[in-house]
Scaffold this motif. Structure first.
Motif: not given
Length: 442
Positions: A339-352
């Motif tokens: 709570p009170g935090q954010q995240a910006f992530l690159y999801d490697l499972s989405q790499v085609k």
């Protein structure tokens, strides 16, 4: 600004600034930058950004260090993180995905909202815009992605097209013309659900305006709206009043929205009213509470977890993901967002295409990419006196890692690390605006 421009088809450009105008420290700037950056990416219909107003004040001016009276230029870890985030914006796509949570609840706004910006007037107070936040924050804190709706845009059919429940109050703004009420009444009669919150007791209700001049004798502008809707709400009372109008429904609660947020648990009746309107009248589905927002845009995951929410539970994203708020660009099996935090992530499972060499994240701009058989070369350019941090996808573990400066001089990377599970290589070196040529072979 999105709601102001969306029905008009105008192009929208979002701004985030790694430095605030207020005198704060680097730690405060970083926290607020992450929050604002996440907020803008939670609007998937916009992909144009102004990333760095006044770059000279970011890179060349000292600001206070956290928990210190001393000042320093931007810390290397923050400049690297900021550059990773800025460069990622070149690749974050538009998306038809929706932010998690109940869709279709809007709050009416108008340009006159700023006319009443005052600490106290005739003993009436609206501290910190509480009448606006009273309509929005009880829902936002419970994970509802509330939209704003501009009354100036009500003439556009697209403005209310997706709105199931519209919340409004004249405790903090006033309608500039009677046409606003005709447009609202038409929408309700066709099946819309309107929630009006307000005691109509602030001194601006009685200013000399269209609702009390030229043959009109309404004590408050809401009386004109209620007349068009064919309803007669009681003037007082904290219990929700419900009315039918054509195919639609109107709720009235005689409380100014500031009472929902300035008093502990003051939003209970308001939330019950919204729930009933959304589920029973608008038949828009189940209105569930949560403490988070999640959105996926291509391979990028955005998460924001509310403090003061319905629980203190974290939001967990299963990996493997690259943490783009961490200047080291670690690959994580899972990311926990508190709570009170954010995240910006690159999801490697989405790499085609996992066999195609690609720079997935970088604190530099990537140019001149070449893929030849068992090698991958590119040029990385970034600001002087900053550290580049890159996460590169490769088909196999590289046997050759070569970095060359503009003069042809070999450069030793500060750090390299191979993640066998995801086939990604981490490289760190000093940035150079003239470019560092990177050659990877396997």
């Amino acid at each position: 600004m999105v709601s102001m421009t969306a029905p008009t088809g105008r192009k929208m450009i979002f701004l985030t600034d790694p430095i605030e105008d207020r005198a704060r420290d680097w730690g405060d700037y970083k926290r607020n930058y992450e929050a604002t950056f996440t907020a803008e990416l939670l609007y998937p219909m916009t992909d144009n950004y102004e990333v760095m107003p006044w770059p000279e004040r970011i890179f060349t001016r000292p600001y206070r260090l956290p928990n210190s009276d001393s000042s320093a230029l931007i810390p290397k870890y923050y400049s690297t993180q900021m550059l990773v985030m800025v460069n990622a914006l070149n690749h974050v796509p538009l998306s038809d995905n929706k932010v998690s949570g109940a869709q279709g609840i809007g709050v009416l706004m108008g340009n006159s909202l700023m006319f009443q910006r005052f600490p106290t007037h005739n003993s009436y107070e609206d501290p910190q815009f509480s009448n606006f936040y009273g309509q929005t924050l009880p829902l936002v804190k419970r994970g509802v992605p509330v939209e704003t709706v501009h009354m100036e845009n009500l003439s556009y059919p697209a403005t209310l097209k997706h709105i199931k429940v519209l919340v409004m109050s004249y405790s903090n703004m006033k309608p500039m013309s009677p046409e606003v009420h005709q447009q609202l009444a038409d929408w309700v009669r066709k099946g819309g659900c309107l929630v009006y919150c307000g005691a109509d007791s602030d001194p601006y209700q009685g200013v000399m305006e269209w609702w009390n001049t030229k043959g009109n004798h309404f004590k408050a502008p809401s009386e004109h709206l209620f007349q068009l809707l064919g309803i007669r709400p009681a003037a007082t009372g904290k219990q929700a009043q419900r009315f039918s109008a054509g195919k639609g429904t109107v709720y009235v609660i005689r409380q100014d929205p500031k009472e929902f947020v300035m008093q502990e648990n003051g939003d209970k009746a308001y939330l019950n009213m919204i729930t009933r309107a959304y589920q029973d009248d608008a038949k828009a589905g189940q209105l569930t509470w949560k403490n988070s927002f999640f959105l996926r845009r291509g391979p990028y995951d955005l998460v924001s977890v509310m403090d003061e929410g319905v629980s203190a539970a974290p939001y967990v994203v299963k990996g493997p993901v690259i943490d783009l708020f961490d200047p080291k660009l670690p690959v994580l099996k899972e990311k926990t967002v508190n709570p009170g935090q954010q995240a910006f992530l690159y999801d490697l499972s989405q790499v085609k295409d996992k066999q195609r060499p690609t720079v997935l994240a970088s604190a530099s701009r990537i140019y001149d990419e070449q893929r030849n058989g068992r090698s991958y070369t590119f040029t990385a350019k970034g600001p002087l006196h900053t550290v580049n941090s890159m996460r590169v996808l490769l088909p196999s573990r590289p046997g050759q890692i070569g970095l060359t400066g503009k003069s042809g001089k070999q450069i030793s990377p500060a750090q390299t690390d191979w993640d066998a599970l995801t086939h990604t290589l981490y490289i760190s070196c000093d940035n150079d605006p003239d470019g560092v040529k990177v050659r990877l072979g396997w």
